[in-house]
Scaffold this motif. Structure first.
Motif, PDB file in Angstrom:
ATOM      1  N   GLY A  54      29.948 -32.045 -19.578  1.00  0.00           N
ATOM      2  CA  GLY A  54      28.854 -32.871 -20.093  1.00  0.00           C
ATOM      3  C   GLY A  54      28.723 -34.195 -19.396  1.00  0.00           C
ATOM      4  O   GLY A  54      27.946 -35.047 -19.800  1.00  0.00           O
ATOM      5  N   GLY A  55      29.495 -34.410 -18.302  1.00  0.00           N
ATOM      6  CA  GLY A  55      29.365 -35.646 -17.547  1.00  0.00           C
ATOM      7  C   GLY A  55      30.156 -36.798 -18.121  1.00  0.00           C
ATOM      8  O   GLY A  55      30.016 -37.927 -17.681  1.00  0.00           O
ATOM      9  N   ARG A  56      31.038 -36.552 -19.117  1.00  0.00           N
ATOM     10  CA  ARG A  56      31.827 -37.627 -19.709  1.00  0.00           C
ATOM     11  C   ARG A  56      33.196 -37.721 -19.049  1.00  0.00           C
ATOM     12  O   ARG A  56      33.727 -36.722 -18.561  1.00  0.00           O
ATOM     13  N   PRO A  57      33.810 -38.893 -19.008  1.00  0.00           N
ATOM     14  CA  PRO A  57      35.135 -39.031 -18.414  1.00  0.00           C
ATOM     15  C   PRO A  57      36.138 -38.132 -19.112  1.00  0.00           C
ATOM     16  O   PRO A  57      36.112 -37.986 -20.336  1.00  0.00           O
ATOM     17  N   SER A  58      37.001 -37.493 -18.343  1.00  0.00           N
ATOM     18  CA  SER A  58      38.007 -36.610 -18.915  1.00  0.00           C
ATOM     19  C   SER A  58      39.056 -37.440 -19.649  1.00  0.00           C
ATOM     20  O   SER A  58      39.295 -38.604 -19.340  1.00  0.00           O
ATOM     21  N   ALA A  59      39.694 -36.786 -20.635  1.00  0.00           N
ATOM     22  CA  ALA A  59      40.620 -37.507 -21.504  1.00  0.00           C
ATOM     23  C   ALA A  59      41.875 -37.936 -20.770  1.00  0.00           C
ATOM     24  O   ALA A  59      42.514 -38.917 -21.147  1.00  0.00           O
ATOM     25  N   GLY A  71      28.403 -42.689 -16.139  1.00  0.00           N
ATOM     26  CA  GLY A  71      28.217 -42.181 -17.488  1.00  0.00           C
ATOM     27  C   GLY A  71      27.048 -42.841 -18.198  1.00  0.00           C
ATOM     28  O   GLY A  71      26.298 -42.188 -18.932  1.00  0.00           O
ATOM     29  N   SER A  72      26.862 -44.138 -17.987  1.00  0.00           N
ATOM     30  CA  SER A  72      25.730 -44.844 -18.601  1.00  0.00           C
ATOM     31  C   SER A  72      24.403 -44.316 -18.073  1.00  0.00           C
ATOM     32  O   SER A  72      23.442 -44.140 -18.827  1.00  0.00           O
ATOM     33  N   LEU A  73      24.350 -44.055 -16.766  1.00  0.00           N
ATOM     34  CA  LEU A  73      23.116 -43.506 -16.183  1.00  0.00           C
ATOM     35  C   LEU A  73      22.827 -42.120 -16.727  1.00  0.00           C
ATOM     36  O   LEU A  73      21.671 -41.766 -16.992  1.00  0.00           O
ATOM     37  N   LEU A  74      23.869 -41.308 -16.898  1.00  0.00           N
ATOM     38  CA  LEU A  74      23.683 -39.983 -17.491  1.00  0.00           C
ATOM     39  C   LEU A  74      23.161 -40.098 -18.915  1.00  0.00           C
ATOM     40  O   LEU A  74      22.283 -39.333 -19.338  1.00  0.00           O
ATOM     41  N   ASP A  75      23.687 -41.057 -19.677  1.00  0.00           N
ATOM     42  CA  ASP A  75      23.220 -41.273 -21.040  1.00  0.00           C
ATOM     43  C   ASP A  75      21.767 -41.715 -21.084  1.00  0.00           C
ATOM     44  O   ASP A  75      21.050 -41.446 -22.050  1.00  0.00           O
ATOM     45  N   MET A  76      21.326 -42.431 -20.064  1.00  0.00           N
ATOM     46  CA  MET A  76      19.925 -42.870 -20.006  1.00  0.00           C
ATOM     47  C   MET A  76      18.965 -41.717 -19.756  1.00  0.00           C
ATOM     48  O   MET A  76      17.752 -41.870 -19.937  1.00  0.00           O
TER      49      MET A  76
END
Length: 321
Positions: A54-59, A71-76
């Protein structure tokens, strides 16, 4: 839109990274989103480096400043390919600077696609100080160019953010003060014909005067026909040609003509071939000869005006002596 605005405002407040001390440790944009193949027997699904599903940083990996911005750009709403493109446009600009500039465009109601197009055409936008971008954004809002209307402006004239404020105000001042367009009409002109922002204010005033006095076109028709986006050369060539063929007349003081003038869309909006076939009812050869003659006439008038000016200066000099 309101929810997106709140998110953008939150993203703009991301703490800026210590780029000077981390310059050697920070990977270049392409490496920051480099894909890797997960180790599995049946082949792996490709994921961005340090980014999970989903494009989020891995844990298991602390997100780098580059990953946080990505990640912010993906959220936009930017696609991963668009994020890659944006991060590679201006490597000299920090990702935080990129995020701040993109956030300003998003707050003006511009979608991710048009933002990418604008920055691709004018990557120098990423070098602008963020306060300057915000100041120009506020000015454009006051002109009514927000909530999606800026989309076309950025597509046709992305350098609206890099132009000197004095030039932009000069163009707007001519439209309002010299051409007497209303504030709403000025907004519509800038929305429909963003190219006018590139023009010299004096040339723009001349184009309006030609439309209003020589062709008899009123303000509303100038706006609706997108008249101001066409070059003076094209306008004069087609109008004068029709006039000499007896197919166009300047309206009298009452706005009347002895013949019905063709619609502006049939004069300017069509191709030259269609203009000649349907509006002028003439051949391409005749039109080419006419354009050469018209250019020669204008050149002679210009030279005559220069000579008159020189003579005037000479006479004035003689009188002073």
């Amino acid at each position: 839109m309101a929810a997106l605005g709140r998110k953008v405002l939150a993203w703009r407040r991301l703490p800026p990274p210590a780029w000077a001390s981390a310059a050697e440790r920070t990977p270049p944009p392409a490496a920051g989103l480099r894909r890797r193949t997960a180790a599995s027997r049946g082949g792996g699904r490709e994921e961005p480096c340090g980014v999970g599903p989903g494009g989020r940083p891995s844990a298991d990996a602390a997100p780098s400043p580059l990953d946080r911005v990505a990640g912010s750009l993906l959220d936009m709403g930017f696609a991963e390919a668009q994020v890659r493109e944006l991060l590679g446009l201006q490597p000299a600009a920090s990702p935080q600077q990129l995020l701040d500039v993109v956030s300003e465009f998003m707050l003006l109601g511009v979608d991710p696609g048009p933002v990418c197009v604008a920055l691709r055409k004018s990557p120098q936008l990423l070098k602008l100080p963020v306060p300057r971008v915000r100041k120009r954004s506020a000015y454009l809002r006051r002109l009514g160019l927000a909530e999606g209307k800026l989309k076309r402006v950025l597509h046709c004239c992305p350098e609206v953010f890099t132009m000197h404020q004095q030039h932009v105000e000069g163009v707007v001042g001519v439209l309002k003060g010299k051409c007497l367009f209303s504030a709403e009409q000025v907004t519509e002109i800038l929305h429909r014909c963003p190219q006018v922002l590139r023009e010299d204010p004096g040339d723009l005033e001349y184009k309006f005067q030609y439309a209003y006095f020589r062709m008899g076109i009123k303000h509303l028709d100038i706006v609706r026909s997108d008249f101001l986006q066409y070059s003076v050369t094209k306008i004069k060539q087609r109008h004068t040609y029709l006039e000499r063929l007896g197919r166009y007349q300047t309206p009298d003081k009452k706005g009347q003509t002895q013949i019905p003038n063709p619609l502006l869309k049939d004069v300017l909006r069509v191709s030259e071939a269609e203009f000649l076939a349907r509006t002028a009812c003439s051949s391409a050869e005749e039109f080419e000869v006419f354009k050469k003659l018209l250019a020669r006439e204008e050149e002679e008038v210009s030279e005559s005006g220069d000579e008159d000016g020189d003579e005037g200066e000479g006479e004035e000099g003689e009188q002073q002596r």
